[in-house]
Design an enzyme around this catalytic site. Structure first.
Site, PDB file in Angstrom:
ATOM      1  N   GLU A   9     -22.916 -93.236  -3.956  1.00  0.00           N
ATOM      2  CA  GLU A   9     -23.042 -92.650  -2.624  1.00  0.00           C
ATOM      3  C   GLU A   9     -22.558 -91.205  -2.690  1.00  0.00           C
ATOM      4  OE1 GLU A   9     -20.592 -92.777   1.596  1.00  0.00           O
ATOM      5  OE2 GLU A   9     -20.931 -94.681   0.558  1.00  0.00           O
TER       6      GLU A   9
ATOM      7  N   GLU B 141     -19.437 -85.369   6.537  1.00  0.00           N
ATOM      8  CA  GLU B 141     -18.803 -86.520   7.167  1.00  0.00           C
ATOM      9  C   GLU B 141     -17.441 -86.089   7.715  1.00  0.00           C
ATOM     10  OE1 GLU B 141     -18.220 -91.256   6.355  1.00  0.00           O
ATOM     11  OE2 GLU B 141     -17.915 -89.896   4.663  1.00  0.00           O
TER      12      GLU B 141
END
Length: 375
Positions: free
Chosen positions: A134, A139
């Site tokens: 990932e 974020e």
């Protein structure tokens, strides 16, 4: 056999124009959503208090649409009242194409969701998490002012000390819950600052190595001048915000082809944790509990909980060797371009690697040719 002077070889080398990366896919305008899948489920991944709508409901409820500026909007429901034990509607989309090692992704965003309980992300994943890796490009949570970037992998992948990175490294073990984490140091990478600056651009090289961010006033000319059909030269980008040298992690071992994801959840196992939520948002309601004081009740507190995206573009590297291509989203494997080694280039050097290989090949060929002439 006589040797040919290097200066003579160099003199005869033709001028080589390198575009850097060739466009594979442009997501923009009225067709932005055509090649994305809508999740259509409650947040069973990070236990957020949202229900991610399917495609039909997302458009029907106007939580996904193209605005008058031609930009894609994805938002949290900010009009309906949610009763206790219910979840608030939101959006998660996943690209139908997955992109292999050698890819480059660029996203121009005008607005990123923010606010107490809000947890947005622009990230990538392989078919099985975390086995296939990932990459967190954007974020952050709640009222944070800075973006955070990370890789998440199985044990064995680390961020070795980067010599060419603008952000600040935290955890270096990519298998830890936080991933190998880097915090952005450039201003206006999240929250109100990002919105006030008119947004900005995020980019990530998947060969392994760098994630960049530029606030709107600082976007490189190469990106400003790029179009929905042009190639992209990355030579004016400078040092990345986050660098992941191959000396710490063999990207071809820990990552398969990646799908792109944009999503917004609420509370959950990061934004809703008391240690994360209370310092900034503990006063946003009477209970001090993320769900109770935010998700429940009026949706007006989510007026800033939306993405506005001008485009997302996927590129691939030109040159010798297999060219990474977009593959089906459910593909479980891919053919890597190269195998990384401890002596290999950092991610930020990925584009230059192909230039060097081409130059070396040309030099060898011309050397042999002129050597034969001088026998």
């Amino acid at each position: 056999m006589k040797s040919l002077p290097f200066s003579l070889v160099a003199f005869f080398l033709p001028a080589v124009v390198i575009s850097g990366y060739e466009l594979v896919q442009d997501y923009s305008g009225i067709s932005f959503f055509d090649q994305w899948d809508f999740y259509g489920s409650w947040d069973n991944l990070t236990l957020g208090d949202v229900w991610w709508l399917n495609r039909d409901d997302a458009f029907k409820q106007q939580l996904a649409y193209i605005n008058s500026a031609g930009n894609a909007v994805m938002k949290v429901d900010n009009t309906n009242t949610v009763v206790f034990n219910e979840k608030r509607a939101s959006i998660r989309i996943t690209s139908q194409q997955a992109y292999g090692v050698g890819s480059l992704w660029v996203a121009d965003m005008v607005h990123i969701p923010f606010g107490c309980s809000v947890w947005p992300a622009f990230w990538t994943k392989g078919p099985t998490w975390p086995d296939n890796g990932e990459i967190d490009i954007m974020e952050a949570i709640n009222l944070m002012q800075s973006n955070q970037m990370a890789l998440h992998t199985l044990p064995g992948c680390f961020q070795s000390t980067p010599a060419n990175q603008m952000g600040t490294s935290g955890e270096l073990d990519c298998s830890q819950p936080s991933g190998c984490l880097v915090t952005e140091t450039a201003p206006n990478s999240f929250g109100q600052g990002f919105a006030a600056a008119g947004g900005g651009v995020f980019a990530a090289q998947f060969d392994v190595a760098g994630i960049w961010f530029w606030s709107r006033p600082n976007i490189p000319q190469s990106i400003l001048q790029s179009t929905s059909t042009s190639s992209l030269d990355v030579s004016d980008w400078g040092a990345p915000s986050a660098s992941y040298p191959v000396s710490g992690c063999d990207i071809t071992k820990f990552f398969t082809a990646q799908n792109l994801i944009l999503d917004i959840t609420l509370c959950g196992i990061w934004a809703g944790l008391p240690a994360q939520y209370l310092p900034a948002c503990g006063g946003s309601g009477p209970t001090g509990i993320c769900y109770n004081d935010n998700v429940v009740g009026s949706g007006s507190r989510y007026d800033d909980a939306y993405f506005e995206v001008k485009y997302v573009r996927a590129y691939t590297t030109p040159g010798s060797g297999p060219t990474p291509t977009a593959v089906a989203a459910n593909a479980a494997s891919f053919t890597p371009m190269t195998s990384s080694s401890s002596a290999g280039p950092t991610l930020s050097q990925g584009g230059a690697l192909h230039v060097h290989c081409l130059m070396i090949a040309l030099m060898i060929s011309l050397t042999m040719m002129f050597a034969m002439l001088f026998l």
